[in-house]
Design a protein around this motif. Structure first.
Motif, PDB file in Angstrom:
ATOM      1  N   THR A 128       0.819  -1.212   0.000  1.00 19.93           N
ATOM      2  CA  THR A 128       0.000   0.000   0.000  1.00 19.93           C
ATOM      3  C   THR A 128       0.850   1.258   0.000  1.00 19.93           C
ATOM      4  O   THR A 128       0.323   2.359   0.131  1.00 19.93           O
ATOM      5  CB  THR A 128      -0.928   0.019   1.232  1.00 19.93           C
ATOM      6  N   THR A 129       2.160   1.112  -0.144  1.00 24.80           N
ATOM      7  CA  THR A 129       3.107   2.234  -0.187  1.00 24.80           C
ATOM      8  C   THR A 129       2.912   3.166   1.001  1.00 24.80           C
ATOM      9  O   THR A 129       2.855   4.388   0.852  1.00 24.80           O
ATOM     10  CB  THR A 129       2.964   3.019  -1.516  1.00 24.80           C
ATOM     11  N   GLY A 130       2.792   2.599   2.172  1.00 27.88           N
ATOM     12  CA  GLY A 130       2.697   3.389   3.395  1.00 27.88           C
ATOM     13  C   GLY A 130       1.309   3.880   3.734  1.00 27.88           C
ATOM     14  O   GLY A 130       1.109   4.497   4.798  1.00 27.88           O
ATOM     15  N   ARG A 131       0.316   3.633   2.869  1.00 34.33           N
ATOM     16  CA  ARG A 131      -1.026   4.157   3.119  1.00 34.33           C
ATOM     17  C   ARG A 131      -1.694   3.503   4.320  1.00 34.33           C
ATOM     18  O   ARG A 131      -2.457   4.149   5.034  1.00 34.33           O
ATOM     19  CB  ARG A 131      -1.897   3.974   1.874  1.00 34.33           C
ATOM     20  N   SER A 132      -1.439   2.217   4.533  1.00 32.96           N
ATOM     21  CA  SER A 132      -2.081   1.538   5.669  1.00 32.96           C
ATOM     22  C   SER A 132      -1.684   2.192   6.980  1.00 32.96           C
ATOM     23  O   SER A 132      -2.496   2.277   7.912  1.00 32.96           O
ATOM     24  CB  SER A 132      -1.705   0.051   5.672  1.00 32.96           C
ATOM     25  N   PHE A 168      -3.836   5.281   7.237  1.00 28.08           N
ATOM     26  CA  PHE A 168      -5.202   4.908   7.608  1.00 28.08           C
ATOM     27  C   PHE A 168      -5.298   4.695   9.113  1.00 28.08           C
ATOM     28  O   PHE A 168      -6.230   5.178   9.771  1.00 28.08           O
ATOM     29  CB  PHE A 168      -5.635   3.614   6.896  1.00 28.08           C
ATOM     30  N   GLU A 169      -4.320   4.000   9.641  1.00 28.97           N
ATOM     31  CA  GLU A 169      -4.315   3.680  11.077  1.00 28.97           C
ATOM     32  C   GLU A 169      -4.212   4.951  11.919  1.00 28.97           C
ATOM     33  O   GLU A 169      -4.893   5.072  12.943  1.00 28.97           O
ATOM     34  CB  GLU A 169      -3.147   2.742  11.391  1.00 28.97           C
ATOM     35  N   ILE A 170      -3.383   5.884  11.478  1.00 22.64           N
ATOM     36  CA  ILE A 170      -3.222   7.149  12.209  1.00 22.64           C
ATOM     37  C   ILE A 170      -4.549   7.899  12.283  1.00 22.64           C
ATOM     38  O   ILE A 170      -4.959   8.371  13.351  1.00 22.64           O
ATOM     39  CB  ILE A 170      -2.141   8.032  11.538  1.00 22.64           C
ATOM     40  N   TYR A 171      -5.237   8.004  11.145  1.00 22.58           N
ATOM     41  CA  TYR A 171      -6.502   8.739  11.110  1.00 22.58           C
ATOM     42  C   TYR A 171      -7.604   8.022  11.884  1.00 22.58           C
ATOM     43  O   TYR A 171      -8.400   8.647  12.588  1.00 22.58           O
ATOM     44  CB  TYR A 171      -6.929   8.975   9.660  1.00 22.58           C
ATOM     45  N   ILE A 172      -7.675   6.706  11.745  1.00 22.60           N
ATOM     46  CA  ILE A 172      -8.712   5.945  12.454  1.00 22.60           C
ATOM     47  C   ILE A 172      -8.501   6.038  13.961  1.00 22.60           C
ATOM     48  O   ILE A 172      -9.462   6.246  14.727  1.00 22.60           O
ATOM     49  CB  ILE A 172      -8.708   4.474  11.979  1.00 22.60           C
TER      50      ILE A 172
END
Length: 439
Positions: free
Chosen positions: A317-321, A324-328
């Motif tokens: 995911t090129t660092g996107r996961s 996502f975790e940070i925002y969630i």
């Protein structure tokens, strides 16, 4: 497209002339040519029947980052919309009372977001004002012209716009001063080069191409003219080539999913066997020509490099996961932000990084309550524009192709503040209408 209308072609030629002048103006930094091209763009957008507004804007969408005099200035693509809004409002002044139904939900949304902004102490910026303007403009536009918008015209304009922008970007990237507009990502250590057209992000660029490919496939299944079928297939192959130049993992995965669904739907579609055999042979011929000419060889090697780098979910995911975790985690640690958001404040980010997910971005920006407002607003637009015809069994496969191409990339991109958030959703409703239209 299945049908060429003279008015469509004449307007398209004018649009092509405008971007040709624009390209020459940018290549030689000629302010007079740039100004002339922008004036022609304004004329093409403002003068014709406003039922052409959406097709025209879809044509210019991939050109929008360079519809300006200088890199730091505001794009004319956005500036022209308020004038179109004004012209439509003045030309249909008699129906202003009926339009009150269209502005009721946007007014609530404005009050809600302004209150949240005020409580959080966030300023009102241009991106906010444009977003709000679109909330008022879109329902009024589709209410007045929605039934007259031709999906095939939209696809024609979008296809020509994407292909012409991709070609121009490849040529203009050879001019050093144009690198302020054209982002070329290079990782010299492993020989990886990613192109993104006039967009600053390769994934945004490839997402636009995915929309165009899926739209062509939807038109293709209803096209009976053999010449048009060949032209559409060639256009799809050209789009695949430009999309692969982005070396986007998201692009190639979506293309694979679309290809599987399309082959499956081709088997189920109610057309004669000769058509299906002819379609298969035509695609096979184009693929053989593409492989024989080594058209895709370099891009395939670059994709092998990218996927060869994958060692775990994080790199896939090129660092996107991680984002996502940070925002969630942030949203669930702040119930107020989860329910009310930050009031549509584009510059407010968690850890100075965007979420890279439109669903997360929407909840972070306007909260769960604001998300309900947006859903209600889009449902209002859908109810105005939709033909209310249900999809048949085999048509659902084409609709699924549409969903994959139009919206799956949004799970890795922040689309809320981009023009695509409005224009692509409108196009998806028109596509659904087109799929369920029987001749």
């Amino acid at each position: 497209m299945a049908q060429f209308r003279k008015s469509n072609v004449k307007l398209l030629i004018l649009a092509l002339i405008s971007v040709l002048i624009l390209s020459i103006g940018h290549a030689y930094s000629n302010q007079i040519l740039l100004l002339g091209s922008l004036l022609l763009f304004a004329g093409v957008t403002l003068v014709p029947n406003k039922k052409y507004f959406l097709p025209i804007m879809l044509f210019y969408l991939p050109w929008s980052p360079v519809l300006k005099i200088n890199p730091g200035t505001f794009t004319f693509f956005t500036l022209v919309v308020p004038f179109v809004f004004l012209l439509i409002s003045l030309s249909d002044f008699k129906n202003r009372l009926y339009y009150r139904e269209c502005i009721f939900v946007p007014l609530f949304f404005v009050a809600y977001t302004l209150l949240v902004k005020l409580l959080n102490g966030y300023a009102i910026d241009m991106s906010y004002l444009f977003f709000i303007m679109m909330l008022f403009f879109i329902p009024i536009y589709v209410n007045r012209y929605g039934k007259n918008i031709d999906f095939e015209a939209c696809v024609l304009y979008l296809t020509v716009g994407v292909l012409s922008a991709g070609t121009a970007a490849k040529i203009l990237m050879n001019f050093p001063h144009m690198l302020r507009y054209i982002d070329v990502y290079e990782w010299e250590k492993i020989g990886l080069t990613r192109l993104s057209g006039f967009y600053g992000d390769a994934n945004f660029y490839s997402a636009n191409i995915l929309v165009t490919i899926a739209s062509l496939l939807i038109v293709l299944y209803k096209t009976k003219n053999k010449t048009m079928i060949v032209l559409q297939i060639v256009s799809i192959m050209a789009l695949l080539y430009y999309g692969m130049l982005s070396v986007s993992k998201m692009f190639i995965l979506c293309v694979a999913g679309i290809a599987v669904l399309w082959v499956f739907s081709l088997v189920l579609v109610k057309r004669n066997v000769l058509y299906k055999i002819g379609m298969g042979l035509t695609i096979l011929l184009v693929l053989v020509i593409g492989i024989a000419s080594n058209l895709f060889s370099e891009q395939i090697e670059l994709y092998l490099i990218r996927f060869g780098m994958v060692t775990d979910t994080q790199s896939l995911t090129t660092g996107r996961s991680g984002l996502f975790e940070i925002y969630i985690n942030y949203l669930f640690s702040s119930i107020v932000s989860l329910f009310f958001g930050v009031g549509l404040s584009s510059m407010e980010l968690v850890s100075t990084s965007a979420s890279h997910n439109t669903l997360i971005q929407i909840i972070y920006q306007v909260g769960l309550l604001g998300s309900i407002f947006l859903i209600v607003w889009w449902w209002m637009v859908y109810s105005i524009l939709s033909n209310k015809v249900k999809l048949r069994t085999f048509e659902k496969y084409y609709f699924l192709i549409l969903i994959i191409a139009y919206f799956l990339p949004w799970l890795s991109l922040d689309m809320l503040y981009f023009d695509e958030f409005f224009y692509i959703i409108l196009l998806s409703i028109l596509a659904k209408n087109y799929i369920t239209t029987y001749y």
